[in-house]
Design a protein around this motif. Structure first.
Motif, PDB file in Angstrom:
ATOM      1  N   LEU A 177       5.370  -3.124   4.385  1.00 41.81           N
ATOM      2  CA  LEU A 177       4.645  -2.829   5.627  1.00 41.81           C
ATOM      3  C   LEU A 177       5.403  -1.851   6.531  1.00 41.81           C
ATOM      4  N   LEU A 211      -2.143  -5.522   4.331  1.00 41.23           N
ATOM      5  CA  LEU A 211      -1.885  -5.149   2.939  1.00 41.23           C
ATOM      6  C   LEU A 211      -3.160  -4.714   2.226  1.00 41.23           C
ATOM      7  N   GLU A 240      -5.756  -3.365   3.541  1.00 38.86           N
ATOM      8  CA  GLU A 240      -6.125  -2.043   4.057  1.00 38.86           C
ATOM      9  C   GLU A 240      -5.296  -0.953   3.377  1.00 38.86           C
ATOM     10  N   LEU A 241      -3.995  -1.170   3.291  1.00 36.40           N
ATOM     11  CA  LEU A 241      -3.108  -0.195   2.636  1.00 36.40           C
ATOM     12  C   LEU A 241      -3.440  -0.062   1.153  1.00 36.40           C
ATOM     13  N   GLU A 242      -3.719  -1.187   0.509  1.00 40.89           N
ATOM     14  CA  GLU A 242      -4.029  -1.164  -0.921  1.00 40.89           C
ATOM     15  C   GLU A 242      -5.342  -0.458  -1.187  1.00 40.89           C
ATOM     16  N   MET A 289      -4.631   3.129  -1.253  1.00 36.00           N
ATOM     17  CA  MET A 289      -3.905   3.443  -2.479  1.00 36.00           C
ATOM     18  C   MET A 289      -4.842   3.448  -3.680  1.00 36.00           C
ATOM     19  N   ARG A 315       4.340   2.112  -5.615  1.00 31.79           N
ATOM     20  CA  ARG A 315       3.889   1.647  -4.295  1.00 31.79           C
ATOM     21  C   ARG A 315       2.669   0.741  -4.448  1.00 31.79           C
ATOM     22  N   HIS A 316       1.755   1.115  -5.328  1.00 35.73           N
ATOM     23  CA  HIS A 316       0.555   0.313  -5.541  1.00 35.73           C
ATOM     24  C   HIS A 316       0.943  -1.072  -6.066  1.00 35.73           C
ATOM     25  N   LEU A 370       2.339  -3.193  -3.293  1.00 33.64           N
ATOM     26  CA  LEU A 370       1.274  -3.719  -2.444  1.00 33.64           C
ATOM     27  C   LEU A 370       0.567  -4.898  -3.110  1.00 33.64           C
TER      28      LEU A 370
END
Length: 101
Positions: free
Chosen positions: A38, A53, A55-57, A60, A75-76, A79
């Motif tokens: 994060l 998480l 949202e970020l994923e 991605m 990174r994926h 997450l």
């Protein structure tokens, strides 16, 4: 609207990606990993962390499906591992306790 655990359960990602993330789940350390993933010093509660998480994923995964150069599988995976770890924590802490009398 789905609850946050329902949203996690509704994720559909390639099996290879999910299986790879499962291998990292046993080593998930909230203090260490969540801060890094994060990029924050303040650790949110599990439900809030899951929303962040997810949202970020989602971003991605959009990069993955669009085959964008910015996509990074490491990174994926980070997450997805964090999502699985936080979901595990949330399930464990939100179960009603049964008291035998």
């Amino acid at each position: 609207m789905l609850d946050v655990l329902g949203m996690v359960g509704a994720l559909e990602r390639p099996k290879l990606l999910v299986n790879a993330a499962r291998f990292g789940l046993d080593d998930y350390d909230r203090e260490r990993h969540l801060r890094r993933v994060l990029r924050t010093d303040h650790l949110p509660r599990p439900a809030q962390a899951l929303m962040m998480l997810l949202e970020l994923e989602s971003v991605m995964d959009g990069q993955r499906t669009a085959k964008q150069a910015e996509y990074g599988i490491a990174r994926h995976l980070d997450l997805l591992i964090a999502i699985m770890g936080e979901a595990r924590i949330l399930r464990a802490t939100s179960r009603p306790s049964v008291v035998a009398t």
